[in-house]
Design an enzyme around this catalytic site. Structure first.
Site, PDB file in Angstrom:
ATOM      1  N   HIS A  24     -18.934  -4.294  -5.699  1.00 55.07           N
ATOM      2  CA  HIS A  24     -18.382  -4.419  -7.052  1.00 55.07           C
ATOM      3  C   HIS A  24     -18.203  -5.856  -7.529  1.00 55.07           C
ATOM      4  O   HIS A  24     -17.801  -6.081  -8.656  1.00 55.07           O
ATOM      5  CB  HIS A  24     -17.035  -3.702  -7.143  1.00 55.07           C
TER       6      HIS A  24
HETATM    7  C1  UD1 Z   1     -10.329  -6.551  -9.506  1.00 56.15           C
HETATM    8  C2  UD1 Z   1     -10.012  -7.861  -8.822  1.00 56.15           C
HETATM    9  C3  UD1 Z   1     -10.793  -7.969  -7.533  1.00 56.15           C
HETATM   10  C4  UD1 Z   1     -10.586  -6.751  -6.643  1.00 56.15           C
HETATM   11  C5  UD1 Z   1     -10.899  -5.504  -7.452  1.00 56.15           C
HETATM   12  C6  UD1 Z   1     -10.661  -4.262  -6.619  1.00 56.15           C
HETATM   13  C7  UD1 Z   1      -9.497  -9.724 -10.370  1.00 56.15           C
HETATM   14  C8  UD1 Z   1      -9.998 -11.004 -10.895  1.00 56.15           C
HETATM   15  N1  UD1 Z   1     -10.393  -9.011  -9.658  1.00 56.15           N
HETATM   16  O1  UD1 Z   1     -11.681  -6.593  -9.906  1.00 56.15           O
HETATM   17  O2  UD1 Z   1     -10.349  -9.104  -6.830  1.00 56.15           O
HETATM   18  O3  UD1 Z   1     -11.418  -6.818  -5.509  1.00 56.15           O
HETATM   19  O4  UD1 Z   1     -10.073  -5.491  -8.609  1.00 56.15           O
HETATM   20  O5  UD1 Z   1     -11.000  -3.111  -7.306  1.00 56.15           O
HETATM   21  O6  UD1 Z   1      -8.352  -9.407 -10.578  1.00 56.15           O
HETATM   22  N2  UD1 Z   1     -11.872  -0.361 -14.838  1.00 56.15           N
HETATM   23  C9  UD1 Z   1     -11.806   0.971 -15.093  1.00 56.15           C
HETATM   24  N3  UD1 Z   1     -10.748   1.659 -14.583  1.00 56.15           N
HETATM   25  C10 UD1 Z   1      -9.783   1.061 -13.825  1.00 56.15           C
HETATM   26  C11 UD1 Z   1      -9.886  -0.311 -13.579  1.00 56.15           C
HETATM   27  C12 UD1 Z   1     -10.947  -1.016 -14.088  1.00 56.15           C
HETATM   28  O7  UD1 Z   1     -12.652   1.553 -15.760  1.00 56.15           O
HETATM   29  O8  UD1 Z   1      -8.838   1.735 -13.401  1.00 56.15           O
HETATM   30  C13 UD1 Z   1     -12.997  -1.150 -15.388  1.00 56.15           C
HETATM   31  C14 UD1 Z   1     -12.483  -2.184 -16.388  1.00 56.15           C
HETATM   32  O9  UD1 Z   1     -12.431  -1.644 -17.653  1.00 56.15           O
HETATM   33  C15 UD1 Z   1     -13.498  -3.285 -16.287  1.00 56.15           C
HETATM   34  C16 UD1 Z   1     -13.977  -3.171 -14.851  1.00 56.15           C
HETATM   35  O10 UD1 Z   1     -13.620  -1.878 -14.374  1.00 56.15           O
HETATM   36  O11 UD1 Z   1     -14.583  -3.065 -17.143  1.00 56.15           O
HETATM   37  C17 UD1 Z   1     -13.421  -4.253 -13.971  1.00 56.15           C
HETATM   38  O12 UD1 Z   1     -11.987  -4.160 -13.847  1.00 56.15           O
HETATM   39  P1  UD1 Z   1     -11.091  -5.477 -13.626  1.00 56.15           P
HETATM   40  O13 UD1 Z   1      -9.669  -5.101 -13.431  1.00 56.15           O
HETATM   41  O14 UD1 Z   1     -11.427  -6.469 -14.670  1.00 56.15           O
HETATM   42  O15 UD1 Z   1     -11.581  -6.145 -12.294  1.00 56.15           O
HETATM   43  P2  UD1 Z   1     -12.250  -5.568 -10.998  1.00 56.15           P
HETATM   44  O16 UD1 Z   1     -13.704  -5.791 -11.080  1.00 56.15           O
HETATM   45  O17 UD1 Z   1     -11.740  -4.200 -10.683  1.00 56.15           O
END
Ligand code: UD1
Length: 369
Positions: A207
């Site tokens: 991811h």
């Molecule tokens: C975040 C952390 C990363 C960790 C990861 C574990 C930061 C900078 N990064 O990255 O260190 O390894 O979490 O999962 O904080 N989304 C959903 N549903 C959710 C959560 C996220 O659809 O419940 C989508 C968001 O809309 C976004 C993407 O997933 O488009 C990324 O989510 P985001 O929280 O920005 O960071 P992660 O890539 O999950």
């Protein structure tokens, strides 16, 4: 006198770390911990299921920040958490890991004159293109108590000029959770239903922005999974970020066509632990999974050029393999040609008792009960 602490969580890996800390603080005399969930991760699969599996109490405050660019997400957390901090005035704010919630809440607390304790301090990949590395560096510069999970982290902090008296080696809370959960996890992964044999499949989790955000990275991942699927079945719980990028880059059909690849939605903690424990091989770009596979004695190939957790290479089962498909598949072949380790490595402080050490230390730092 009761000392009031805020424990901050935002994203999935935070939940796994906070569970044993909340339990240890609940039994420490004179401490009252409140759980603040920023809502960085919000889907049931990424959040609520972890609270259930890990028996974490419901958050006392939920900020509901949701998704956004780094600036938007960090700023929103800061605005919303400042109100909560002003309202509740804790003596200490405890943050874990390296996600945006970690840095955002640390900044708010420190500027309000509230002490900050950082759990999992001092990890460094020395790669400033990773958002987590920036979060780690900045949080450690402003925190008052730096609680480390490996000796190597202490050295990193000292080299950055952090005073030795602020640094405390406490061990690894993520491994507390793993050890407490192993018995509960047994039988949770539906191997039979998926047609899998113990030690007869690989698990892949991918991811990181560097691997999934742009087409070249995602194409390399596709080539790696295709090659691996030729060798053994591969279960891949798909992170929402990866899911969105596969869709946006028009790669859905290509992934669906990979032989013996079984994509699943993100799994619950206990289900994933059981799946990982019985795997022949794990491929990942996660941080925590490098640690968990080491303790389980399952070979791990990390699809990154660096790791902030070098102890998993020197003392554990991890190997850095980058993302060149030929190199990754050659490493996978080596693992598959070698019998599984019969004993899991022992790593200092990864003993299941880290949260108890943290609770005792915080109690002392706040002047006891
Ligand atoms: C975040 C952390 C990363 C960790 C990861 C574990 C930061 C900078 N990064 O990255 O260190 O390894 O979490 O999962 O904080 N989304 C959903 N549903 C959710 C959560 C996220 O659809 O419940 C989508 C968001 O809309 C976004 C993407 O997933 O488009 C990324 O989510 P985001 O929280 O920005 O960071 P992660 O890539 O999950």
């Amino acid at each position: 006198m009761t000392h009031r602490i805020h424990c901050i969580v935002g994203a999935r890996p935070n939940f796994v770390k906070i569970a044993p800390i909340m339990r240890a603080l609940a039994t420490q005399p004179g401490m009252s911990a409140r759980l603040i969930h920023t809502g960085q991760h919000y889907d049931a699969e990424m959040s609520r299921h972890f609270f259930e599996d890990l028996a974490i109490p419901d958050p006392d405050r939920y900020l509901g920040v949701g998704a956004g660019s780094h600036a938007v997400q960090t700023a929103r957390i800061m605005e919303l958490y400042e109100e909560v901090l002003d309202d509740e005035r804790p003596e200490l704010v405890l943050v874990v890991g390296d996600v945006n919630s970690t840095l955002a809440c640390s900044l708010v607390a420190v500027k309000a004159g509230t002490q900050v304790a950082h759990v999992e301090a001092g990890l460094r990949s020395f790669d400033r293109t990773m958002p987590e590395e920036i979060n780690r560096l900045l949080t450690d510069q402003i925190a008052d108590l730096l609680l480390t999970s490996c000796r190597n982290a202490d050295e990193n902090l000292l080299r950055e000029g952090i005073a030795a008296e602020k640094i405390h080696f406490v061990g690894n809370v993520m491994i507390d959770t793993l050890r407490q959960s192993l018995a509960l996890a047994a039988g949770r992964a539906p191997l039979q239903q998926w047609g899998l044999e113990p030690a007869g499949y690989a698990v892949a989790t991918i991811h990181r922005p560097a691997n999934v955000d742009a087409a070249p990275g995602l194409e390399r991942v596709l080539a790696i999974l295709s090659g691996l699927g030729e060798r053994l079945p591969v279960v891949m719980p798909v992170h929402p970020r990866t899911e969105k990028r596969i869709e946006a880059l028009g790669q859905r059909e290509q992934f669906a066509a990979v032989r013996r690849l079984r994509p699943t939605p993100p799994l619950r903690y206990l289900e994933f632990l059981d799946l990982m424990r019985q795997a022949r091989l794990v491929l990942t770009d996660s941080g925590g999974i490098q640690e968990e596979t080491s303790v389980l004695g399952v070979p791990c190939l990390t699809l990154r050029p660096n790791t902030e957790r070098p102890i998993t290479i020197t003392a554990g089962t991890n190997r850095l393999v980058g993302t060149d498909p030929a190199a990754v598949l050659a490493a996978a072949d080596e693992v598959l040609a070698t019998p599984l380790p019969t004993e899991a490595p022992q790593i200092e402080g990864w003993d299941g008792a880290a949260a108890g050490r943290i609770a005792a230390l915080l109690s002392t730092a706040l002047g006891g009960s």
